[in-house]
Design a protein around this motif. Structure first.
Motif, PDB file in Angstrom:
ATOM      1  N   GLU A 133     -13.274  -1.432  -1.607  1.00 34.35           N
ATOM      2  CA  GLU A 133     -12.079  -1.939  -2.001  1.00 34.35           C
ATOM      3  C   GLU A 133     -11.778  -2.138  -3.549  1.00 34.35           C
ATOM      4  N   ALA A 134     -12.911  -3.211  -3.479  1.00 34.06           N
ATOM      5  CA  ALA A 134     -12.305  -4.176  -4.918  1.00 34.06           C
ATOM      6  C   ALA A 134     -13.393  -2.976  -5.953  1.00 34.06           C
ATOM      7  N   PHE A 135     -14.055  -2.305  -5.774  1.00 33.59           N
ATOM      8  CA  PHE A 135     -14.587  -1.129  -6.842  1.00 33.59           C
ATOM      9  C   PHE A 135     -13.764  -0.587  -6.780  1.00 33.59           C
ATOM     10  N   ILE A 136     -12.596   0.366  -5.889  1.00 35.73           N
ATOM     11  CA  ILE A 136     -11.546   1.789  -6.136  1.00 35.73           C
ATOM     12  C   ILE A 136     -11.168   0.603  -6.771  1.00 35.73           C
ATOM     13  N   MET A 137     -10.124  -0.731  -6.494  1.00 38.71           N
ATOM     14  CA  MET A 137      -9.094  -1.888  -7.507  1.00 38.71           C
ATOM     15  C   MET A 137      -9.298  -1.718  -9.077  1.00 38.71           C
ATOM     16  N   ALA A 138     -10.159  -2.804  -9.150  1.00 32.98           N
ATOM     17  CA  ALA A 138     -11.292  -2.791 -10.402  1.00 32.98           C
ATOM     18  C   ALA A 138     -11.022  -1.298 -10.948  1.00 32.98           C
ATOM     19  N   ALA A 139     -11.019  -0.306 -11.199  1.00 33.63           N
ATOM     20  CA  ALA A 139     -11.484   1.195 -11.831  1.00 33.63           C
ATOM     21  C   ALA A 139     -10.034   1.512 -11.873  1.00 33.63           C
ATOM     22  N   PHE A 140      -9.078   1.929 -11.326  1.00 30.45           N
ATOM     23  CA  PHE A 140      -7.667   1.503 -11.089  1.00 30.45           C
ATOM     24  C   PHE A 140      -7.099   0.990 -11.991  1.00 30.45           C
ATOM     25  N   VAL A 180      -4.883   2.006  -4.198  1.00 27.64           N
ATOM     26  CA  VAL A 180      -5.178   0.891  -4.490  1.00 27.64           C
ATOM     27  C   VAL A 180      -3.105   0.221  -3.876  1.00 27.64           C
ATOM     28  N   ASN A 181      -1.900   0.523  -4.639  1.00 28.22           N
ATOM     29  CA  ASN A 181      -0.756  -0.332  -3.438  1.00 28.22           C
ATOM     30  C   ASN A 181      -1.887  -0.598  -1.798  1.00 28.22           C
ATOM     31  N   ALA A 182      -1.804   0.487  -1.257  1.00 32.14           N
ATOM     32  CA  ALA A 182      -1.867   0.194  -0.130  1.00 32.14           C
ATOM     33  C   ALA A 182      -3.007  -0.577  -0.224  1.00 32.14           C
ATOM     34  N   ILE A 183      -3.840  -0.989  -0.271  1.00 33.50           N
ATOM     35  CA  ILE A 183      -5.181  -1.842   0.076  1.00 33.50           C
ATOM     36  C   ILE A 183      -4.739  -3.323  -0.301  1.00 33.50           C
ATOM     37  N   LYS A 184      -4.196  -2.824  -1.866  1.00 33.42           N
ATOM     38  CA  LYS A 184      -3.696  -4.592  -2.202  1.00 33.42           C
ATOM     39  C   LYS A 184      -2.516  -5.204  -1.369  1.00 33.42           C
ATOM     40  N   HIS A 185      -2.014  -4.302  -1.397  1.00 34.86           N
ATOM     41  CA  HIS A 185      -0.672  -5.309  -0.708  1.00 34.86           C
ATOM     42  C   HIS A 185      -0.436  -4.946   1.334  1.00 34.86           C
ATOM     43  N   HIS A 186      -1.423  -4.426   1.594  1.00 36.74           N
ATOM     44  CA  HIS A 186      -1.134  -4.046   2.843  1.00 36.74           C
ATOM     45  C   HIS A 186       0.030  -2.867   3.642  1.00 36.74           C
ATOM     46  N   ASN A 187      -0.330  -2.362   2.261  1.00 31.49           N
ATOM     47  CA  ASN A 187       1.300  -1.718   2.688  1.00 31.49           C
ATOM     48  C   ASN A 187       1.310  -0.654   3.766  1.00 31.49           C
ATOM     49  N   SER A 188       1.784  -0.021   4.671  1.00 30.89           N
ATOM     50  CA  SER A 188       1.650   0.791   5.129  1.00 30.89           C
ATOM     51  C   SER A 188       2.434   2.073   5.227  1.00 30.89           C
ATOM     52  N   LYS A 189       3.491   1.491   4.788  1.00 34.48           N
ATOM     53  CA  LYS A 189       4.481   3.037   4.245  1.00 34.48           C
ATOM     54  C   LYS A 189       3.704   3.886   2.596  1.00 34.48           C
ATOM     55  N   LYS A 190       3.142   3.025   2.413  1.00 33.21           N
ATOM     56  CA  LYS A 190       2.263   3.737   0.962  1.00 33.21           C
ATOM     57  C   LYS A 190       0.352   4.452   1.614  1.00 33.21           C
ATOM     58  N   ALA A 191       0.519   3.761   2.665  1.00 28.12           N
ATOM     59  CA  ALA A 191      -0.533   4.084   3.431  1.00 28.12           C
ATOM     60  C   ALA A 191      -0.231   6.073   4.607  1.00 28.12           C
ATOM     61  N   ARG A 192       0.979   5.213   4.978  1.00 26.63           N
ATOM     62  CA  ARG A 192       0.940   6.395   5.610  1.00 26.63           C
ATOM     63  C   ARG A 192       1.215   7.830   4.908  1.00 26.63           C
ATOM     64  N   LYS A 193       2.110   7.524   3.626  1.00 22.91           N
ATOM     65  CA  LYS A 193       2.028   8.513   2.443  1.00 22.91           C
ATOM     66  C   LYS A 193       0.725   8.915   1.876  1.00 22.91           C
ATOM     67  N   LEU A 194      -0.144   7.940   1.557  1.00 18.90           N
ATOM     68  CA  LEU A 194      -1.458   8.524   1.318  1.00 18.90           C
ATOM     69  C   LEU A 194      -1.983   9.267   2.814  1.00 18.90           C
ATOM     70  N   TYR A 195      -2.198   9.168   3.791  1.00 17.69           N
ATOM     71  CA  TYR A 195      -2.714   9.643   4.711  1.00 17.69           C
ATOM     72  C   TYR A 195      -2.128  11.481   4.359  1.00 17.69           C
ATOM     73  N   GLU A 196      -0.886  11.224   4.069  1.00 17.24           N
ATOM     74  CA  GLU A 196       0.049  13.111   3.958  1.00 17.24           C
ATOM     75  C   GLU A 196      -0.998  13.778   3.249  1.00 17.24           C
ATOM     76  N   ILE A 197      -0.770  13.005   2.052  1.00 18.09           N
ATOM     77  CA  ILE A 197      -1.638  13.735   1.063  1.00 18.09           C
ATOM     78  C   ILE A 197      -3.360  13.795   1.081  1.00 18.09           C
ATOM     79  N   TRP A 198      -3.898  12.386   1.631  1.00 13.09           N
ATOM     80  CA  TRP A 198      -5.555  12.802   1.625  1.00 13.09           C
ATOM     81  C   TRP A 198      -6.223  11.969   2.970  1.00 13.09           C
ATOM     82  N   PRO A 199      -5.214  12.718   3.696  1.00  9.44           N
ATOM     83  CA  PRO A 199      -5.841  12.667   5.362  1.00  9.44           C
ATOM     84  C   PRO A 199      -7.529  12.117   5.184  1.00  9.44           C
ATOM     85  N   ASP A 200      -8.525  12.516   4.687  1.00  8.39           N
ATOM     86  CA  ASP A 200      -9.666  12.957   4.825  1.00  8.39           C
ATOM     87  C   ASP A 200     -10.269  11.506   4.795  1.00  8.39           C
ATOM     88  N   ALA A 201      -9.380  10.465   3.821  1.00  6.92           N
ATOM     89  CA  ALA A 201      -9.667   9.052   3.213  1.00  6.92           C
ATOM     90  C   ALA A 201      -9.589   7.881   4.290  1.00  6.92           C
TER      91      ALA A 201
END
Length: 196
Positions: free
Chosen positions: A77-84, A128-149
Motif C-alpha cells: 500500500e505504501a509503495f502504491i501511494m508513493a508512486a502515485f 490510492v484514494n480508496a487506500i488512503k481514505h478507506h473510501n468504500s465508494k471509490k473502492a466499489r468504483k475501482l472494483y467495477e474497473i479492475w476487479p482483479d485488484a
C-alpha cells in the motif's frame, strides 16, 4: 535527429530516476520481508512439531507469521501511494498553473500536453484514494474497473459500511509502477534525441 529542450531533459531524468529509486526500494523491502517470512515459516513449522513449546509459545510464533503478512500488505500500500504521489509531485513541478491547487483532472491535462499519460492512471488514483481514505465508494468504483485488484467483491455490511480488500502483492505494485511510469516523461520518448 530531434532536439529536446532542457526542461524536458531534466524532467525526464528526475522522473525516471525517481521511479527507479522507488522500484529498487520496493524490491529491497520485499526481499527483506521474504527473508523474515522464511525464518517465521521455519520457526512455525518447528514450533508446531515440537512438544516442548507450550500452546502460548506456538500461538506467538503463528501470530508473528500473520503479522508479517499484514506488514507486507502495508508495504505494498505504501509503495502504491508513493508512486502515485511521486507522479502528482512531478505534474505539479512541471506546470505552475497546477502547482498549488491543481485538481487531479487538471494535472492530467497538464501532463498530456507534454507527455503520454497511461489510460489507467485514473484507476491508480481511485486505488490510492480508496487506500488512503478507506473510501468504500471509490473502492466499489475501482472494483467495477479492475476487479482483479481485489481479493473478493466488496460487500455491504450495514448502513453505508462496506467490506473490501485489495490484493496487496508484488504483482499489483508492479502494475501500478508500470502505469505511473508510462504517465510522464520517459527516456523512450527521447531515445534518439540529444539535449539542446
Amino acid at each position: 535527429m530531434k532536439n529536446m529542450n532542457v526542461v524536458d531533459f531534466f524532467a525526464t531524468n528526475a522522473f525516471v530516476g525517481g521511479m527507479n529509486r522507488l522500484e529498487n526500494a520496493f524490491g529491497r523491502a520485499i526481499s527483506e520481508m521474504g527473508k523474515a517470512k522464511s525464518v517465521a515459516n521455519a520457526d512455525s513449522a518447528e514450533a508446531c512439531a515440537s512438544e516442548i513449546l507450550d500452546e502460548q509459545a506456538k500461538m506467538n510464533i503463528l501470530m508473528e507469521e500473520v503479522q508479517l503478512g499484514l506488514e507486507g500488505e502495508a508495504l505494498c500500500e505504501a509503495f502504491i501511494m508513493a508512486a502515485f504521489h511521486f507522479w502528482e509531485k512531478t505534474a505539479r513541478n512541471l506546470d505552475p498553473a497546477v502547482r498549488f491547487n491543481g485538481a487531479y483532472g487538471e494535472m492530467v491535462n497538464s501532463m498530456e500536453r507534454r507527455y503520454a499519460v497511461h489510460a489507467r492512471l485514473l484507476v491508480v488514483n481511485l486505488m490510492v484514494n480508496a487506500i488512503k481514505h478507506h473510501n468504500s465508494k471509490k473502492a466499489r468504483k475501482l472494483y467495477e474497473i479492475w476487479p482483479d485488484a481485489f481479493k473478493e467483491e466488496p460487500r455491504h455490511i450495514r448502513y453505508d459500511h462496506w467490506h473490501w480488500e485489495l490484493k496487496m502483492d508484488q504483482q499489483l505494485v508492479k502494475e501500478v509502477f508500470n502505469i505511473v511510469r508510462a504517465s510522464g516523461p520517459t527516456m523512450n520518448r527521447y531515445a534518439d534525441i540529444e539535449p539542446v
